[in-house]
Structure formats: structure tokens, C-alpha cells
Scaffold this motif. Structure first.
Motif, PDB file in Angstrom:
ATOM      1  N   TRP A  16       8.570   2.967  -5.612  1.00 46.25           N
ATOM      2  CA  TRP A  16       9.144   1.953  -4.943  1.00 46.25           C
ATOM      3  C   TRP A  16       7.959   0.964  -4.475  1.00 46.25           C
ATOM      4  N   ASP A  17       6.969   1.602  -3.788  1.00 45.18           N
ATOM      5  CA  ASP A  17       5.821   0.786  -3.216  1.00 45.18           C
ATOM      6  C   ASP A  17       5.065   0.029  -4.399  1.00 45.18           C
ATOM      7  N   SER A  18       4.925   1.086  -5.395  1.00 46.48           N
ATOM      8  CA  SER A  18       4.098   0.333  -6.591  1.00 46.48           C
ATOM      9  C   SER A  18       4.656  -0.847  -7.199  1.00 46.48           C
ATOM     10  N   ILE A  19       5.988  -1.128  -7.198  1.00 51.37           N
ATOM     11  CA  ILE A  19       6.848  -2.220  -7.754  1.00 51.37           C
ATOM     12  C   ILE A  19       7.005  -3.366  -6.634  1.00 51.37           C
ATOM     13  N   ALA A  20       7.271  -2.757  -5.609  1.00 49.37           N
ATOM     14  CA  ALA A  20       7.301  -3.648  -4.323  1.00 49.37           C
ATOM     15  C   ALA A  20       6.117  -4.693  -4.034  1.00 49.37           C
ATOM     16  N   LEU A  21       4.957  -3.782  -4.014  1.00 48.13           N
ATOM     17  CA  LEU A  21       3.689  -4.570  -3.842  1.00 48.13           C
ATOM     18  C   LEU A  21       2.738  -5.182  -4.922  1.00 48.13           C
ATOM     19  N   HIS A  22       3.503  -4.860  -6.263  1.00 46.24           N
ATOM     20  CA  HIS A  22       2.518  -5.339  -7.471  1.00 46.24           C
ATOM     21  C   HIS A  22       1.920  -6.531  -7.407  1.00 46.24           C
ATOM     22  N   THR A  23       2.369  -7.440  -6.717  1.00 39.67           N
ATOM     23  CA  THR A  23       1.685  -8.846  -6.399  1.00 39.67           C
ATOM     24  C   THR A  23       1.021  -9.045  -5.033  1.00 39.67           C
ATOM     25  N   SER A  24       1.233  -8.001  -4.307  1.00 38.97           N
ATOM     26  CA  SER A  24       0.719  -8.018  -2.992  1.00 38.97           C
ATOM     27  C   SER A  24      -0.770  -7.186  -3.028  1.00 38.97           C
ATOM     28  N   ARG A  25      -1.679  -7.764  -3.631  1.00 44.53           N
ATOM     29  CA  ARG A  25      -2.828  -7.057  -3.912  1.00 44.53           C
ATOM     30  C   ARG A  25      -3.459  -6.980  -2.641  1.00 44.53           C
ATOM     31  N   ASN A  26      -3.535  -7.891  -1.694  1.00 39.60           N
ATOM     32  CA  ASN A  26      -4.319  -7.581  -0.618  1.00 39.60           C
ATOM     33  C   ASN A  26      -3.679  -6.428   0.134  1.00 39.60           C
ATOM     34  N   ILE A  27      -2.676  -5.948  -0.227  1.00 40.41           N
ATOM     35  CA  ILE A  27      -2.058  -4.887   0.575  1.00 40.41           C
ATOM     36  C   ILE A  27      -2.015  -3.452  -0.496  1.00 40.41           C
ATOM     37  N   GLY A  28      -1.448  -3.589  -1.599  1.00 37.30           N
ATOM     38  CA  GLY A  28      -1.455  -2.682  -2.588  1.00 37.30           C
ATOM     39  C   GLY A  28      -2.847  -2.219  -2.856  1.00 37.30           C
ATOM     40  N   TYR A  29      -3.703  -2.797  -2.920  1.00 33.62           N
ATOM     41  CA  TYR A  29      -4.785  -2.040  -3.328  1.00 33.62           C
ATOM     42  C   TYR A  29      -5.631  -1.168  -2.506  1.00 33.62           C
ATOM     43  N   PHE A  30      -4.892  -1.326  -1.142  1.00 31.74           N
ATOM     44  CA  PHE A  30      -5.550  -0.469  -0.136  1.00 31.74           C
ATOM     45  C   PHE A  30      -4.583   0.789   0.120  1.00 31.74           C
ATOM     46  N   LYS A  31      -3.574   0.820  -0.646  1.00 33.28           N
ATOM     47  CA  LYS A  31      -2.429   1.896  -0.407  1.00 33.28           C
ATOM     48  C   LYS A  31      -2.911   3.060  -1.521  1.00 33.28           C
ATOM     49  N   GLU A  32      -1.739   3.953  -1.659  1.00 37.59           N
ATOM     50  CA  GLU A  32      -2.254   5.137  -2.677  1.00 37.59           C
ATOM     51  C   GLU A  32      -2.575   4.547  -3.766  1.00 37.59           C
ATOM     52  N   TRP A  33      -3.221   5.566  -4.593  1.00 40.24           N
ATOM     53  CA  TRP A  33      -3.902   4.977  -6.010  1.00 40.24           C
ATOM     54  C   TRP A  33      -2.702   4.648  -7.018  1.00 40.24           C
ATOM     55  N   GLU A  34      -1.566   5.226  -6.859  1.00 39.26           N
ATOM     56  CA  GLU A  34      -0.666   4.889  -7.895  1.00 39.26           C
ATOM     57  C   GLU A  34      -0.252   3.428  -7.668  1.00 39.26           C
ATOM     58  N   VAL A  35      -0.314   2.987  -6.385  1.00 31.98           N
ATOM     59  CA  VAL A  35       0.232   1.529  -5.922  1.00 31.98           C
ATOM     60  C   VAL A  35      -0.751   0.586  -6.505  1.00 31.98           C
ATOM     61  N   ALA A  36      -2.160   1.055  -6.262  1.00 32.32           N
ATOM     62  CA  ALA A  36      -3.262   0.154  -6.703  1.00 32.32           C
ATOM     63  C   ALA A  36      -3.300   0.125  -8.166  1.00 32.32           C
ATOM     64  N   THR A  37      -3.360   1.230  -8.782  1.00 36.10           N
ATOM     65  CA  THR A  37      -3.477   1.324 -10.323  1.00 36.10           C
ATOM     66  C   THR A  37      -2.351   0.467 -10.941  1.00 36.10           C
ATOM     67  N   THR A  38      -1.194   0.594 -10.505  1.00 36.65           N
ATOM     68  CA  THR A  38       0.019  -0.080 -11.276  1.00 36.65           C
ATOM     69  C   THR A  38      -0.233  -1.723 -11.155  1.00 36.65           C
ATOM     70  N   SER A  39      -0.849  -2.142  -9.986  1.00 37.94           N
ATOM     71  CA  SER A  39      -1.041  -3.584  -9.688  1.00 37.94           C
ATOM     72  C   SER A  39      -2.264  -3.935 -10.565  1.00 37.94           C
ATOM     73  N   MET A  40      -3.201  -3.083 -10.653  1.00 38.77           N
ATOM     74  CA  MET A  40      -4.406  -3.450 -11.240  1.00 38.77           C
ATOM     75  C   MET A  40      -3.771  -3.698 -12.756  1.00 38.77           C
ATOM     76  N   GLY A  41      -3.345  -2.877 -13.491  1.00 38.21           N
ATOM     77  CA  GLY A  41      -2.858  -2.791 -14.779  1.00 38.21           C
ATOM     78  C   GLY A  41      -2.045  -4.163 -15.292  1.00 38.21           C
ATOM     79  N   ILE A  42      -1.147  -4.555 -14.115  1.00 40.94           N
ATOM     80  CA  ILE A  42      -0.438  -5.818 -14.314  1.00 40.94           C
ATOM     81  C   ILE A  42      -1.452  -7.059 -14.303  1.00 40.94           C
ATOM     82  N   SER A  43      -2.489  -6.954 -13.286  1.00 33.17           N
ATOM     83  CA  SER A  43      -3.342  -8.126 -13.192  1.00 33.17           C
ATOM     84  C   SER A  43      -4.067  -8.478 -14.348  1.00 33.17           C
TER      85      SER A  43
END
Ligand SMILES: *C1O[C@H](CO)[C@@H](O)[C@H](O)[C@H]1NC(C)=O
Ligand SMILES: *[C@@H]1O[C@H](CO)[C@@H](O)[C@H](O)[C@H]1NC(C)=O
Ligand SMILES: *[C@@H]1O[C@H](CO)[C@@H](O)[C@H](O)[C@H]1NC(C)=O
Ligand SMILES: *[C@@H]1O[C@H](CO)[C@@H](O)[C@H](O)[C@H]1NC(C)=O
Ligand SMILES: *[C@@H]1O[C@H](CO)[C@@H](O)[C@H](O)[C@H]1NC(C)=O
Length: 267
Positions: free
Chosen positions: A155-182
Motif C-alpha cells: 500500500w505504502d509503495s504505491i501511495a507514496l510513489h510520487t512523494s519521493r521526499n517521504i518514500g525514499y526514507f521509508k522501507e526499501w520496498e517503498v523507496a525502490t518502487t519509487s526509484m524504478g518508476i522515476s
């Protein structure tokens, strides 16, 4: 003894009440699937990726609810994320690649613009629509290993995928999902080389991404403006545009996205 029995009864009650969600509430398994031990896999566009039933269902769900352009974007985001994870020992040893996979593959479900969409709402930002849809997807298709913790990470990985200034500091699943999208918006990052990027866009061409992104944001701005503004960098600029004709906004978006996409496509 009595206390223990009561506790069991209470736990059973709570589990019963929560039977719909989270799925398998009383399962304590939640074993992560890590890249540092052999896992069921296949190769797509030269990238070794996890191949489990839930991943296959996720691809099917993405197909069902996405245009071609958005489907390919989600697949590329998964592949870029896989490369990023494989290139970093910390991620490789600890990221649950099944979560990152499902998250990346489903991350833009909230872009479903079909009039009868069961996913898109008018009162949630699209990331939240997508996260809720992914949670329902897990309730329907997830096995016992999808405990509440893994479901929450999805849930967090999807909800925060554009909120990189939050997601990159959460669990690495959240961060790496967002990085891949970026990657295809913001450029190559560690793990993704020009060669691997080129191979991925050869298999899943991205020439339609800018238009798809622009069309979708245009639609958001027109249909759900109160939950459209002030999120990612490009949409932050949207907020600054004085009216919904958004001439400034789209020229800003063009300046932001187009050169990046073009230079990567040409590189
Ligand atoms: C909880 O565990 C019991 C026993 O293993 C099982 O029968 C039941 O289906 C489980 N409940 C949920 C919601 O998974
Ligand atoms: C991929 O699967 C094969 C078996 O099909 C296995 O031998 C190999 O170790 C797996 N690779 C990874 C990275 O897990
Ligand atoms: C995808 O759509 C087909 C056709 O409507 C349906 O049978 C299938 O269950 C759907 N799969 C998923 C994962 O949503
Ligand atoms: C985005 O779409 C709008 C409305 O169709 C159009 O005016 C604008 O030129 C588009 N911008 C880009 C960067 O494609
Ligand atoms: C990237 O790869 C493409 C296709 O192989 C090649 O034409 C281009 O020169 C490469 N760009 C860089 C910066 O290496």
C-alpha cells in the motif's frame, strides 16, 4: 490459563471481524522473497525478475485496467526497479522483490480513466486510488504469505510513489518502487545503464509515455482538481497555473518531461 484462553478468544474475535481485510490476518508468515536466494524467476528484456502466481495476476490486472502506454510504463518501472535492487547489496539482501514487483506493476491503477472504473474516485489522489485497488487485489488473489505487514508495504509503495521526499526514507520496498518508476521521468540511476535502459525500451517502447502522462494529468485536472495539485515536481508547477486551461502547466510539463524522455530515447 484463563487469561491465555481469553486472549485466544479475543484474537479469534478480532480475526473474525477483520476477515475481509487484511487478508489472512491470523497468518504470521509474511516471509519476504529476497533476491539473495534462488527464487522463481523469468527473464524479461534481459532482466531476471520474480515469477510467482501473484506477479502473473498483477500483470493481468495491470492489463485489464491500463491503456497500452500505462501498462508498458508499469512493466518498465518493475524492470528498472529490479535492476536497481540487483545493483545494490543492501537492497539485494533485504528488499522483498515480490512486494516491489506487485507495487511497480500496479502503481498507476489510479490512472484508469474509463467511465465505469471500479478504481478511480473523485475524492482521492490517484496514488491512493491505486493503493486501495492493490490492497483489494491482494485480498482477492494473495496467498497466505500476504500478511498485514506485506500488504501494508505494498500500500505504502504505491501511495507514496510520487512523494519521493517521504518514500525514499521509508522501507526499501517503498523507496525502490519509487526509484524504478522515476527512471524514465528523471533519468538513469545506479543499476540502470544506457544499455539496459535501451533494451527495456526496445521491448516496451516508451514513446507514448509523455502523451499518456499529459492526457492523464489533463483529465485529473478537469475531473478531480481538488486532489490533483501539489504532488510531484511537475504537478507542483500545475498548482502555480492560475486557471484550469493550464497553458503554463502544460508547457512546464513539456519542459520537465519531454527533454528527459527524448534524450533518453535518443541516447
Ligand atoms: C486463520 O487460521 C485458521 C487456522 O489456520 C484458518 O482456518 C483461517 O482461515 C484463518 N483465517 C484467515 C482470515 O486467514
Ligand atoms: C532462476 O530459476 C532457476 C531455476 O529455474 C534457478 O536455477 C536460478 O537460481 C534462479 N535464479 C535466481 C536469481 O533466483
Ligand atoms: C482480467 O480480466 C479478465 C476478463 O474480464 C478476467 O477474467 C480476469 O479475472 C481479470 N484478471 C485480473 C487479475 O483482474
Ligand atoms: C498536453 O495536453 C494539452 C491539452 O491537450 C496540450 O495543449 C499540451 O500541448 C500538451 N503538452 C504536452 C507537453 O504534450
Ligand atoms: C546508448 O545506447 C544507444 C543504443 O545502443 C546508443 O546509440 C547511444 O550512443 C548510447 N548512449 C550513450 C550515452 O552511451
Amino acid at each position: 490459563m484463563f487469561a491465555a484462553k481469553s486472549l485466544v478468544a479475543i484474537v479469534a474475535l478480532v480475526a473474525g471481524a477483520a476477515a475481509q481485510y487484511p487478508p489472512n490476518w491470523n497468518s504470521s508468515r509474511g516471509v519476504p522473497v529476497l533476491a539473495n536466494a534462488p527464487y522463481p524467476n523469468t527473464t524479461i528484456a534481459g532482466v531476471t525478475v520474480i515469477d510467482t502466481p501473484i506477479i502473473r495476476y498483477a500483470i493481468e490486472a495491470a492489463r485489464n485496467h491500463s491503456t497500452d502506454a500505462v501498462f508498458k510504463h508499469q512493466m518498465r518501472a518493475w524492470l528498472f526497479g529490479s535492476l536497481i535492487i540487483n545493483a545494490n547489496p543492501d537492497y539485494y539482501n533485504s528488499v522483498d522483490i515480490e512486494i516491489q514487483g506487485v507495487a511497480a506493476i500496479l502503481h498507476d491503477l489510479g490512472w484508469d480513466m474509463s467511465p465505469d472504473s471500479p478504481i478511480t474516485t473523485h475524492n482521492h489522489r490517484f496514488e491512493v486510488d491505486g493503493a486501495i485497488a492493490a490492497r483489494k487485489f491482494i485480498a482477492a488473489y494473495g496467498d497466505d504469505n500476504w500478511d498485514s505487514r506485506r500488504t501494508q508495504l505494498l500500500w505504502d509503495s504505491i501511495a507514496l510513489h510520487t512523494s519521493r521526499n517521504i518514500g525514499y526514507f521509508k522501507e526499501w520496498e517503498v523507496a525502490t518502487t519509487s526509484m524504478g518508476i522515476s527512471v524514465e521521468y528523471d533519468g538513469l540511476i545506479q543499476g540502470v545503464t544506457n544499455e539496459t535502459f535501451q533494451e527495456i525500451i526496445r521491448v516496451f517502447p516508451n514513446s507514448d509515455l509523455l502523451k499518456a502522462t499529459n492526457d492523464t494529468f489533463t483529465w485529473f485536472a478537469a475531473t478531480k482538481p481538488q486532489v490533483t495539485y501539489g504532488k510531484t515536481r511537475s504537478r507542483q508547477r500545475m498548482r502555480n497555473s492560475a486557471d484550469h486551461s493550464n497553458r503554463q502547466l502544460y508547457s512546464d510539463m513539456g519542459r520537465t518531461l519531454r527533454p528527459r524522455l527524448c534524450s533518453q530515447t535518443q541516447n
